[in-house]
Enzyme design. Structure first.
Site, PDB file in Angstrom:
ATOM      1  CE1 TYR A 125       3.948  -1.115   2.724  1.00 56.31           C
ATOM      2  CE2 TYR A 125       1.770  -0.314   2.100  1.00 56.31           C
ATOM      3  CZ  TYR A 125       2.571  -1.213   2.781  1.00 56.31           C
ATOM      4  OH  TYR A 125       1.991  -2.199   3.520  1.00 56.31           O
ATOM      5  CD1 TRP A 126       8.122   7.708  -0.567  1.00 55.48           C
ATOM      6  CD2 TRP A 126       7.348   6.929   1.379  1.00 55.48           C
ATOM      7  NE1 TRP A 126       7.366   8.701   0.011  1.00 55.48           N
ATOM      8  CE2 TRP A 126       6.874   8.248   1.212  1.00 55.48           C
ATOM      9  CE3 TRP A 126       6.968   6.236   2.537  1.00 55.48           C
ATOM     10  CZ2 TRP A 126       6.059   8.886   2.135  1.00 55.48           C
ATOM     11  CZ3 TRP A 126       6.156   6.862   3.472  1.00 55.48           C
ATOM     12  CH2 TRP A 126       5.713   8.167   3.264  1.00 55.48           C
ATOM     13  NE  ARG A 127       6.634  -2.417  -1.440  1.00 54.98           N
ATOM     14  CZ  ARG A 127       5.856  -3.138  -0.620  1.00 54.98           C
ATOM     15  NH1 ARG A 127       4.590  -2.808  -0.437  1.00 54.98           N
ATOM     16  NH2 ARG A 127       6.346  -4.182  -0.002  1.00 54.98           N
ATOM     17  CB  THR A 168       8.123 -13.021   3.103  1.00 56.75           C
ATOM     18  OG1 THR A 168       8.858 -11.889   2.602  1.00 56.75           O
ATOM     19  CG2 THR A 168       6.994 -13.367   2.146  1.00 56.75           C
ATOM     20  CG  LEU A 169      12.108  -9.633   7.664  1.00 56.77           C
ATOM     21  CD1 LEU A 169      11.681  -9.245   9.062  1.00 56.77           C
ATOM     22  CD2 LEU A 169      13.084 -10.819   7.722  1.00 56.77           C
ATOM     23  CG  ASN A 172      -0.180 -11.243   2.765  1.00 58.14           C
ATOM     24  OD1 ASN A 172      -1.208 -11.472   3.396  1.00 58.14           O
ATOM     25  ND2 ASN A 172       1.008 -11.190   3.345  1.00 58.14           N
ATOM     26  CE1 TYR A 173      -4.685  -7.725  -6.051  1.00 55.23           C
ATOM     27  CE2 TYR A 173      -6.823  -7.497  -4.975  1.00 55.23           C
ATOM     28  CZ  TYR A 173      -5.977  -7.213  -6.030  1.00 55.23           C
ATOM     29  OH  TYR A 173      -6.420  -6.425  -7.073  1.00 55.23           O
ATOM     30  CG  ASP A 189       2.646 -11.164   7.836  1.00 51.88           C
ATOM     31  OD1 ASP A 189       1.942 -11.463   6.856  1.00 51.88           O
ATOM     32  OD2 ASP A 189       3.063 -10.012   8.051  1.00 51.88           O
ATOM     33  N   GLY A 237      -9.584 -13.395   9.965  1.00 47.87           N
ATOM     34  CA  GLY A 237      -9.432 -12.415  11.025  1.00 47.87           C
ATOM     35  C   GLY A 237      -9.824 -12.982  12.371  1.00 47.87           C
TER      36      GLY A 237
END
Length: 333
Positions: A117-119, A45-46, A183-184, A276, A245
């Site tokens: 990822y680390w979230r 979203t950013l 965005n699953y 995005d 795609g």
């Protein structure tokens, strides 16, 4: 005048179109394990907020980001990036005992990307938790549009997600339109049934759905686009743009069904943010009066440029030139 996505807004709208984009910005690391890496920022979203801000600058579109960050140096730097890109941050919460999420990105020879990822403890997970979130949730009704994704839903605590859904329902009743990009990401959900329940609830609130075919086929098991379009009609979604795609985009909206071919790309460097950027360009075109087919062409053009650069955000100088929409004479009073 209340503008809906079922009818194209006119060029002479009396006020800017204000869009709140809800989600998470993360620290992005790029490189090989055990080697030097480069650091920037990104998040679905950013990425959309930045591209929407670039395309809407001077054209009556205001893009604000809604999230939570820490008080650390990375959080300060990412917030400055948003400001530099013209993305508003007045509804960004600062949670002093939290940090941003982080991810490493690697790409193969075809430009396909892999993430680590680390979230788990990221500040954005708590953006709608506690009484401190009340003002942010109420503010969503002040926007013409709210944009969020399946990742926006997935990262939240269960309580925060419920509060967000309630706020979106109330905002929609007051005239705010909801834009949802599916965005699953299976690893962000405890199980597929939990995700299907959240997505189904979200789609009942959605006016414009920007859907990646592979994601929805995996989550809902749709056999073909016809099945997807039928399901979305039953959810009450007025406009669906189905991203596939490098293949054509399929659109279902009140004026009919359309297919818009994708643009050919000679060399794909990195597919990060392809979807995005498509979504941001599609929405930017619609908010400036473009018809769905033209919006899809904008989306394809921007995405084709984005995949020829490394990272989620291409340099502003590399933004493609997009023709202004041919404004419709139809609006809803």
């Amino acid at each position: 005048m209340t503008v809906t996505l079922g009818h194209c807004p006119q060029a002479d709208l009396p006020h800017p179109r204000r869009v709140a984009l809800v989600g998470e910005c993360m620290i992005e690391m790029r490189g090989l394990p055990g080697a030097l890496f480069s650091q920037t920022f990104g998040g679905d979203t950013l990425n959309a907020a930045v591209y929407l801000s670039r395309l809407g600058a001077g054209n009556g579109i205001v893009a604000d980001y809604v999230t939570a960050i820490g008080a650390d140096a990375f959080s300060v730097a990412m917030r400055q990036l948003w400001r530099d890109e013209g993305v508003g941050d007045q509804h960004v919460r600062v949670i002093k005992d939290a940090l941003p999420g982080l991810y490493f990105i690697q790409t193969d020879d075809q430009g396909e990307r892999r993430f680590a990822y680390w979230r788990g403890e990221a500040a954005a997970r708590r953006v709608f938790d506690g009484p401190e979130a009340d003002d942010v949730l109420r503010a969503l009704a002040d926007y013409d549009y709210v944009y969020l994704s399946g990742i926006s839903l997935a990262i939240l605590t269960a309580g925060g997600r419920e509060r967000l859904m309630q706020a979106l329902g109330q905002a929609r009743q007051s005239g705010t339109r909801i834009v949802f990009d599916n965005n699953y990401r299976p690893h962000l959900w405890p199980d597929a049934s939990s995700a299907r329940k959240a997505y189904s609830d979200m789609l009942r609130l959605t006016d414009l759905a920007l859907i990646t075919w592979e994601d929805d086929a995996a989550l809902f098991g749709y056999a073909d686009p016809e099945a997807l379009f039928g399901a979305y009609a039953r959810f009450g979604v007025g406009e669906v743009a189905l991203k596939r795609g490098p293949a054509s985009c399929l659109i279902q909206c009140p004026t009919g069904r359309f297919e818009v071919p994708a643009e050919q790309v000679r060399q794909i460097v990195d597919t990060t943010a392809a979807g995005d950027s498509f979504s941001a360009a599609y929405l930017a075109c619609r908010l400036q009066g473009g018809e769905p087919q033209q919006a899809a062409r904008w989306g394809h053009t921007l995405a084709a440029e984005v995949v020829q650069h490394p990272g989620a955000l291409i340099p502003a100088a590399a933004m493609p030139s997009l023709n202004m929409p041919v404004f419709s004479s139809v609006a809803e009073a």
